[in-house]
Design a protein around this motif. Structure first.
Motif, PDB file in Angstrom:
ATOM      1  N   MET A  66       0.792  -1.277   0.296  1.00 16.96           N
ATOM      2  CA  MET A  66      -0.242  -0.404   0.179  1.00 16.96           C
ATOM      3  C   MET A  66       1.235   0.836   0.187  1.00 16.96           C
ATOM      4  SD  MET A  66      -2.846   1.358   2.866  1.00 16.96           S
ATOM      5  CE  MET A  66      -1.584   1.277   4.553  1.00 16.96           C
ATOM      6  N   LEU A  67       1.789   1.293   0.729  1.00 19.22           N
ATOM      7  CA  LEU A  67       2.808   2.341   1.312  1.00 19.22           C
ATOM      8  C   LEU A  67       2.995   2.764  -0.293  1.00 19.22           C
ATOM      9  CD1 LEU A  67       3.813   1.940   4.128  1.00 19.22           C
ATOM     10  CD2 LEU A  67       2.660   3.345   3.928  1.00 19.22           C
ATOM     11  N   GLY A  68       4.083   1.214  -0.658  1.00 21.71           N
ATOM     12  CA  GLY A  68       4.558   1.396  -2.462  1.00 21.71           C
ATOM     13  C   GLY A  68       3.833   2.428  -3.255  1.00 21.71           C
ATOM     14  N   SER A  69       2.473   1.608  -3.390  1.00 22.54           N
ATOM     15  CA  SER A  69       1.514   2.183  -4.659  1.00 22.54           C
ATOM     16  C   SER A  69       0.988   3.371  -4.240  1.00 22.54           C
ATOM     17  CB  SER A  69       0.484   1.077  -3.852  1.00 22.54           C
ATOM     18  OG  SER A  69       0.620  -0.129  -5.042  1.00 22.54           O
ATOM     19  N   ILE A  70       0.365   3.468  -3.049  1.00 19.77           N
ATOM     20  CA  ILE A  70       0.307   4.982  -2.762  1.00 19.77           C
ATOM     21  C   ILE A  70       1.382   6.396  -3.449  1.00 19.77           C
ATOM     22  CG2 ILE A  70       0.024   6.557  -1.341  1.00 19.77           C
ATOM     23  CD1 ILE A  70      -1.452   5.122   0.635  1.00 19.77           C
ATOM     24  N   LEU A  80      13.942  -0.326  -0.949  1.00 13.90           N
ATOM     25  CA  LEU A  80      13.905  -1.261   0.449  1.00 13.90           C
ATOM     26  C   LEU A  80      13.236  -0.644   2.296  1.00 13.90           C
ATOM     27  CD1 LEU A  80      17.832  -1.715   1.456  1.00 13.90           C
ATOM     28  CD2 LEU A  80      16.069  -3.184   0.287  1.00 13.90           C
ATOM     29  N   LEU A  81      12.778   1.037   2.129  1.00 11.71           N
ATOM     30  CA  LEU A  81      11.881   1.267   2.555  1.00 11.71           C
ATOM     31  C   LEU A  81      10.373   1.682   2.375  1.00 11.71           C
ATOM     32  CD1 LEU A  81      13.872   3.875   4.557  1.00 11.71           C
ATOM     33  CD2 LEU A  81      13.376   1.761   5.207  1.00 11.71           C
ATOM     34  N   ILE A  82      10.018   2.179   0.720  1.00 12.87           N
ATOM     35  CA  ILE A  82       9.650   2.316   0.342  1.00 12.87           C
ATOM     36  C   ILE A  82       9.286   1.594  -0.720  1.00 12.87           C
ATOM     37  CG2 ILE A  82       7.637   3.957  -0.468  1.00 12.87           C
ATOM     38  CD1 ILE A  82       7.678   4.230   1.996  1.00 12.87           C
ATOM     39  N   GLY A  83       8.595   0.300  -1.298  1.00 12.71           N
ATOM     40  CA  GLY A  83       8.794   0.308  -2.912  1.00 12.71           C
ATOM     41  C   GLY A  83       7.941   0.621  -4.029  1.00 12.71           C
ATOM     42  N   LEU A 131      11.770 -11.626  -4.121  1.00  9.68           N
ATOM     43  CA  LEU A 131      11.952 -10.413  -4.720  1.00  9.68           C
ATOM     44  C   LEU A 131      11.458  -9.617  -5.134  1.00  9.68           C
ATOM     45  CD1 LEU A 131      15.888 -11.903  -6.725  1.00  9.68           C
ATOM     46  CD2 LEU A 131      15.654 -10.211  -4.821  1.00  9.68           C
ATOM     47  N   LEU A 132      10.223  -9.905  -6.005  1.00  8.51           N
ATOM     48  CA  LEU A 132       9.186  -8.913  -6.526  1.00  8.51           C
ATOM     49  C   LEU A 132       8.511  -8.333  -4.940  1.00  8.51           C
ATOM     50  CD1 LEU A 132       6.936  -8.180  -9.027  1.00  8.51           C
ATOM     51  CD2 LEU A 132       5.559 -10.037  -7.956  1.00  8.51           C
ATOM     52  N   LEU A 133       8.318  -8.884  -3.907  1.00  9.22           N
ATOM     53  CA  LEU A 133       7.473  -8.067  -2.490  1.00  9.22           C
ATOM     54  C   LEU A 133       8.691  -6.886  -2.422  1.00  9.22           C
ATOM     55  CD1 LEU A 133       5.645 -11.003  -0.518  1.00  9.22           C
ATOM     56  CD2 LEU A 133       4.627  -9.302  -2.508  1.00  9.22           C
ATOM     57  N   LEU A 134       9.751  -7.647  -1.762  1.00 13.41           N
ATOM     58  CA  LEU A 134      10.579  -6.440  -1.334  1.00 13.41           C
ATOM     59  C   LEU A 134      11.026  -5.726  -3.018  1.00 13.41           C
ATOM     60  CD1 LEU A 134      13.402  -5.818   0.075  1.00 13.41           C
ATOM     61  CD2 LEU A 134      14.991  -6.914  -1.193  1.00 13.41           C
ATOM     62  N   ASN A 135      10.976  -5.435  -3.824  1.00 16.20           N
ATOM     63  CA  ASN A 135      10.695  -4.347  -4.894  1.00 16.20           C
ATOM     64  C   ASN A 135       9.550  -3.631  -4.814  1.00 16.20           C
ATOM     65  OD1 ASN A 135      12.973  -3.792  -7.239  1.00 16.20           O
ATOM     66  ND2 ASN A 135      12.931  -6.356  -6.506  1.00 16.20           N
ATOM     67  N   GLU A 136       8.545  -3.896  -4.521  1.00 20.71           N
ATOM     68  CA  GLU A 136       7.525  -3.430  -5.068  1.00 20.71           C
ATOM     69  C   GLU A 136       6.576  -2.701  -3.594  1.00 20.71           C
ATOM     70  OE1 GLU A 136       4.836  -5.690  -8.845  1.00 20.71           O
ATOM     71  OE2 GLU A 136       4.098  -6.002  -7.224  1.00 20.71           O
ATOM     72  N   GLY A 169       8.558  -3.080  -0.409  1.00 18.91           N
ATOM     73  CA  GLY A 169       9.762  -2.642   0.448  1.00 18.91           C
ATOM     74  C   GLY A 169      10.021  -3.816   1.712  1.00 18.91           C
ATOM     75  N   LEU A 170      11.087  -3.779   2.220  1.00 15.03           N
ATOM     76  CA  LEU A 170      11.680  -4.943   3.762  1.00 15.03           C
ATOM     77  C   LEU A 170      10.286  -5.021   4.654  1.00 15.03           C
ATOM     78  CD1 LEU A 170      14.744  -3.572   4.920  1.00 15.03           C
ATOM     79  CD2 LEU A 170      14.903  -5.401   2.942  1.00 15.03           C
ATOM     80  N   LEU A 171       9.006  -3.668   4.328  1.00 14.47           N
ATOM     81  CA  LEU A 171       8.393  -4.189   5.186  1.00 14.47           C
ATOM     82  C   LEU A 171       7.050  -5.884   4.616  1.00 14.47           C
ATOM     83  CD1 LEU A 171       6.272  -3.779   7.822  1.00 14.47           C
ATOM     84  CD2 LEU A 171       5.052  -2.044   5.926  1.00 14.47           C
ATOM     85  N   SER A 172       7.068  -5.736   3.429  1.00 13.57           N
ATOM     86  CA  SER A 172       6.342  -6.674   2.722  1.00 13.57           C
ATOM     87  C   SER A 172       6.778  -7.896   2.423  1.00 13.57           C
ATOM     88  CB  SER A 172       5.475  -6.640   1.429  1.00 13.57           C
ATOM     89  OG  SER A 172       4.575  -5.455   0.959  1.00 13.57           O
TER      90      SER A 172
END
Length: 424
Positions: free
Chosen positions: A94-98, A308-311, A332-337, A339-342
């Motif tokens: 959500m954070l990365g998408s916003i 790493l923080l915001i995907g 790797l996909l979740l890390l990129n899209e 971040g570390l939180l996902s």
């Protein structure tokens, strides 16, 4: 009474998983249907990803809600950990998408994850051991049917659709994916071995299903599937060692090797060229798309440094990649899209599957079931290296069902009759 309203049954009342029948409620019958249809990915709508299994899940949810039979804690004490993992995974996306204005794609992806990780457990998990065993047997039967359908497409149908058989004659069957179809074969084998080891399946069922599953895995020409099958059998023997299991596995391996040597025509060409030749030569480039996947993985590592923080947001990797494709590695996909939180959320989801089986692994009566859960969890962790987002029901239903088997054991153990009651 269990969370779903079914009466718990004593362990001794379940020889071969048949003695005491589970509750015959419409909700349970719909759950069996949902599990049986889950590997059949072909049966879905074209507009959105909504499968025939999902229809059964929705109907089961409606019936169970009407009856007040929805489980409050489908995974027992690990339910909170499961929910925390889902929230972490979703919050990162959500954070990365916003941040990157990808709200539409976020809605699509999170709707699928919510259905798979929140709604499906309410139907499949939180049941008595008797019901959960029936669901597991329904899954194994479905995987056998999927394999038989794929064999029929390859050996009988002159020009099979590409949905079922690839251009290079690799079996996809109703799963519509070669590697995932092979992994389903490995999952079916692990479930059946674990149930047989625990006395919840008959030997003839194992003898009938094993050749079908093994030949189906070969028809997929999947190195990953072969690895999953070998890992599944090996880990089952490690987690739940027994003399009869070792004898059976060695006898089965010897029989397969002898048949393959005496009758080379029984070994599919696609398995020989894509798997055996690569293993013999020690060259992964002979195994199909290894080089292409490696390029995507290398690109994913480079892109992850700044995210790493915001995907980059849900489903955005394919838009940024120079290859116009998502990396076939969920980590790797979740890390990129996301971040570390996902990524940490995914790890927490998998950790939620550990407490129940680990608590029963030292108990000889429950070791076969606990070994099944741990082995399926390991296969799932391995397969996450080979595909992108993991919300497809053909994979999550077996994972949730494997966790449910071990989660049913404490409840079952508490209701075990005392020695005096057994002799009354």
């Amino acid at each position: 009474m269990t969370a779903t309203g079914a009466r718990a049954v004593p362990w001794g009342a379940l020889p071969h998983g048949q003695a005491t029948a589970p509750a015959r409620s419409p909700g349970f019958h719909l759950a069996v249907l949902a599990v049986f249809l889950s590997p059949m990915n072909y049966l879905r709508t074209d507009i959105i990803y909504f499968t025939a299994s999902d229809v059964a899940v929705v109907m089961a949810l409606a019936v169970m809600l009407w009856q007040g039979a929805l489980p409050r804690r489908p995974f027992g004490g690990a339910t909170g950990l499961w929910l925390a993992g889902f929230l972490m995974l979703g919050t990162g996306l959500m954070l990365g998408s916003i941040a990157h204005a990808a709200g539409v794609d976020l809605g699509k992806v999170m709707a699928q994850y919510a259905f798979s990780l929140l709604l499906v457990p309410l139907v499949v998990a939180g049941r008595s051991l008797a019901e959960t065993v029936v669901l597991a047997r329904a899954l194994v039967l479905s995987i056998v049917v999927v394999m038989l359908f794929g064999m029929w497409m390859i050996h009988v149908v002159p020009d099979p659709p590409l949905s079922f058989v690839s251009h290079n004659n690799r079996m996809r069957s109703l799963v519509e994916r070669e590697n995932e179809c092979a992994a389903m074969g490995a999952v079916g084998l692990v479930f059946l071995l674990g149930l047989w080891q625990a006395g919840l399946a008959r030997l003839w069922e194992l003898l009938v299903a094993l050749p079908i599953l093994a030949y189906g895995i070969m028809l997929t020409g999947s190195n990953t599937g072969l690895m999953c099958a070998a890992l599944g059998v090996g880990m089952t023997m490690v987690f739940a060692p027994s003399g009869r299991l070792m004898v059976f596995v060695l006898a089965a391996a010897a029989a397969i090797l002898a048949l393959g040597t005496a009758f080379p025509a029984l070994v599919p060409d696609v398995f020989r060229t894509r798997v055996l030749e690569g293993i013999t030569a020690g060259d992964p480039n002979l195994s199909g798309t290894f080089t292409d996947r490696l390029l995507l993985i290398q690109e994913a590592f480079r892109l992850a440094d700044d995210r790493l923080l915001i995907g980059m947001g849900a489903e955005q990797f394919r838009n940024i990649s120079v290859f116009d494709a998502p990396v076939h590695n969920t980590y790797l996909l979740l890390l990129n899209e996301g971040g570390l939180l996902s990524l940490c959320g995914l790890v927490v989801l998998m950790l939620a599957g550990l407490p129940a089986p680990l608590s029963h692994l030292t108990d000889r009566r429950h070791r076969g079931v606990a070994a099944t859960t741990l082995t399926i969890l390991l296969i799932f962790a391995l397969m996450l290296n080979t595909f992108p987002h993991f919300y497809a029901r053909f994979w999550n239903v077996p994972l949730i069902l494997a966790l449910s088997l071990s989660c049913a054991l404490p409840q079952h153990h508490r209701t075990r009759p005392t020695r005096s009651a057994a002799h009354a």
